[in-house]
Design a protein around this motif. Structure first.
Motif, mmCIF file in Angstrom:
data_model
loop_
_atom_site.group_PDB
_atom_site.id
_atom_site.type_symbol
_atom_site.label_atom_id
_atom_site.label_comp_id
_atom_site.label_asym_id
_atom_site.label_seq_id
_atom_site.Cartn_x
_atom_site.Cartn_y
_atom_site.Cartn_z
ATOM 1 N N UNK A 45 8.130 -0.018 2.816
ATOM 2 C CA UNK A 45 9.575 -0.024 3.037
ATOM 3 C C UNK A 45 10.092 -1.408 3.396
ATOM 4 N N UNK A 46 11.344 -1.640 3.075
ATOM 5 C CA UNK A 46 11.996 -2.897 3.422
ATOM 6 C C UNK A 46 11.882 -3.146 4.918
ATOM 7 N N UNK A 47 11.647 -4.411 5.284
ATOM 8 C CA UNK A 47 11.575 -4.790 6.690
ATOM 9 C C UNK A 47 10.163 -4.964 7.217
ATOM 10 N N UNK A 48 9.152 -4.441 6.503
ATOM 11 C CA UNK A 48 7.778 -4.564 6.990
ATOM 12 C C UNK A 48 7.198 -5.931 6.624
ATOM 13 N N UNK A 49 6.117 -6.292 7.286
ATOM 14 C CA UNK A 49 5.443 -7.563 6.988
ATOM 15 C C UNK A 49 3.952 -7.366 6.714
ATOM 16 N N UNK A 50 3.530 -6.098 6.566
ATOM 17 C CA UNK A 50 2.141 -5.814 6.199
ATOM 18 C C UNK A 50 2.113 -4.689 5.180
ATOM 19 N N UNK A 51 1.063 -4.682 4.371
ATOM 20 C CA UNK A 51 0.851 -3.573 3.440
ATOM 21 C C UNK A 51 -0.622 -3.548 3.055
ATOM 22 N N UNK A 52 -1.058 -2.426 2.530
ATOM 23 C CA UNK A 52 -2.440 -2.287 2.073
ATOM 24 C C UNK A 52 -2.522 -2.632 0.591
ATOM 25 N N UNK A 53 -3.501 -3.450 0.254
ATOM 26 C CA UNK A 53 -3.738 -3.865 -1.128
ATOM 27 C C UNK A 53 -5.071 -3.306 -1.580
ATOM 28 N N UNK A 54 -5.139 -2.810 -2.826
ATOM 29 C CA UNK A 54 -6.422 -2.342 -3.349
ATOM 30 C C UNK A 54 -6.684 -2.947 -4.722
ATOM 31 N N UNK A 55 -7.840 -2.602 -5.283
ATOM 32 C CA UNK A 55 -8.222 -3.155 -6.578
ATOM 33 C C UNK A 55 -8.934 -4.491 -6.481
ATOM 34 N N UNK A 56 -9.319 -4.884 -5.271
ATOM 35 C CA UNK A 56 -9.970 -6.176 -5.059
ATOM 36 C C UNK A 56 -11.485 -6.031 -5.125
ATOM 37 N N UNK A 57 -12.161 -7.166 -5.283
ATOM 38 C CA UNK A 57 -13.619 -7.173 -5.163
ATOM 39 C C UNK A 57 -13.996 -6.651 -3.781
ATOM 40 N N UNK A 58 -15.077 -5.896 -3.700
ATOM 41 C CA UNK A 58 -15.448 -5.277 -2.430
ATOM 42 C C UNK A 58 -16.085 -6.275 -1.465
ATOM 43 N N UNK A 59 -15.837 -6.033 -0.174
ATOM 44 C CA UNK A 59 -16.471 -6.779 0.926
ATOM 45 C C UNK A 59 -16.412 -8.292 0.704
ATOM 46 N N UNK A 60 -15.198 -8.780 0.463
ATOM 47 C CA UNK A 60 -15.008 -10.202 0.148
ATOM 48 C C UNK A 60 -13.964 -10.799 1.075
ATOM 49 N N UNK A 61 -14.289 -11.948 1.661
ATOM 50 C CA UNK A 61 -13.328 -12.666 2.496
ATOM 51 C C UNK A 61 -12.547 -13.672 1.654
ATOM 52 N N UNK A 62 -11.299 -13.905 2.059
ATOM 53 C CA UNK A 62 -10.498 -14.936 1.406
ATOM 54 C C UNK A 62 -10.014 -14.566 0.015
ATOM 55 N N UNK A 63 -9.742 -13.273 -0.213
ATOM 56 C CA UNK A 63 -9.156 -12.864 -1.492
ATOM 57 C C UNK A 63 -7.866 -13.654 -1.706
ATOM 58 N N UNK A 64 -7.025 -13.658 -0.689
ATOM 59 C CA UNK A 64 -5.887 -14.577 -0.605
ATOM 60 C C UNK A 64 -6.023 -15.346 0.694
ATOM 61 N N UNK A 65 -5.542 -16.564 0.705
ATOM 62 C CA UNK A 65 -5.610 -17.400 1.901
ATOM 63 C C UNK A 65 -4.221 -17.544 2.516
ATOM 64 N N UNK A 66 -4.203 -17.704 3.829
ATOM 65 C CA UNK A 66 -2.928 -17.962 4.503
ATOM 66 C C UNK A 66 -2.263 -19.169 3.859
ATOM 67 N N UNK A 67 -0.998 -19.015 3.517
ATOM 68 C CA UNK A 67 -0.263 -20.084 2.836
ATOM 69 C C UNK A 67 -0.093 -19.857 1.350
ATOM 70 N N UNK A 68 -0.796 -18.852 0.797
ATOM 71 C CA UNK A 68 -0.629 -18.525 -0.619
ATOM 72 C C UNK A 68 0.717 -17.844 -0.843
ATOM 73 N N UNK A 69 1.333 -18.135 -1.980
ATOM 74 C CA UNK A 69 2.593 -17.496 -2.358
ATOM 75 C C UNK A 69 2.297 -16.278 -3.220
ATOM 76 N N UNK A 70 3.062 -15.215 -3.007
ATOM 77 C CA UNK A 70 2.858 -13.962 -3.731
ATOM 78 C C UNK A 70 4.203 -13.403 -4.159
ATOM 79 N N UNK A 71 4.125 -12.499 -5.132
ATOM 80 C CA UNK A 71 5.348 -11.847 -5.601
ATOM 81 C C UNK A 71 5.006 -10.433 -6.035
ATOM 82 N N UNK A 72 5.797 -9.464 -5.572
ATOM 83 C CA UNK A 72 5.637 -8.091 -6.026
ATOM 84 C C UNK A 72 6.313 -7.945 -7.387
#
Length: 200
Positions: free
Chosen positions: A98-125
């Motif tokens: 919902x609008x106003x939140x700052x967290x969400x769950x993401x799936x479809x990623x490689x399992x048990x992996x750190x740094x899928x995205x790094x702080x400072x990366x730009x994203x777009x829905x």
């Protein structure tokens, strides 16, 4: 008039900023109160190397078509538009958010992996024109899921399974100023710098 900023010639320097109005009041006793107004926007400044008239012409023509700040367009800034993390393939939102939140769950990623995205990366829905920034590293668990923390707060609802863009992130912008100037310098080369601001 939506369009895409010319990809050639490429800017030699790019800088990006964050523009968000904060109202600050201070009482006579020294107490400070702050309040933010919704509507954070990223700003982009591009500086181009000296160009020949022929090389500059596509940029000049594109800028003229924008009619100063009237029209909007997309631009993929050099370097900063690609993620620093190790994300590959298609990753998406797990569950509507919902609008106003700052967290969400993401799936479809490689399992048990750190740094899928790094702080400072730009994203777009995929359903949004607004660009957001990951403010914490995104790590995945054994199921390929993880919590994405981003800013600014989400402007609009996002549906389940919405795809996340993390490379070649397009910014939806307009010119930041009505007056656009360029210089003709030594050897009849053209010098140009442009300021852009996200259009919400």
């Amino acid at each position: 008039m939506p369009g895409q900023f010319p990809t050639s010639p490429q800017a030699k320097d790019a800088s990006i900023g964050s523009d968000q109005t904060t109202i600050v009041t201070k009482t006579t006793s020294g107490r400070v109160q702050t309040r933010q107004i919704d509507g954070q926007k990223f700003t982009i400044q591009l500086s181009f190397p000296p160009m020949s008239r022929a090389n500059f012409a596509p940029i000049k023509a594109f800028i003229m078509k924008q009619r100063s700040r009237l029209n909007t367009f997309t631009i993929i800034p050099p370097v900063i538009s690609n993620a620093q993390g190790v994300a590959t393939g298609t990753i998406s939102v797990n569950g509507a958010i919902s609008a106003g939140v700052t967290t969400c769950t993401i799936d479809g990623m490689a399992t048990s992996t750190n740094g899928i995205l790094k702080a400072g990366d730009y994203i777009k829905f995929a359903s949004h024109e607004k660009v957001y920034m990951a403010v914490e590293d995104l790590n995945s668990d054994g199921s390929g899921e993880g919590t994405l923390t981003f800013e600014p707060p989400l402007r609009e609802d996002v549906a389940n399974d919405t795809v996340l863009t993390y490379d070649n992130v397009p910014f939806f912008v307009r010119l930041a100023n009505d007056v656009q100037e360029y210089s003709i310098i030594t050897n009849d080369l053209y010098s140009y710098e442009v300021d852009l601001i996200e259009s919400l």
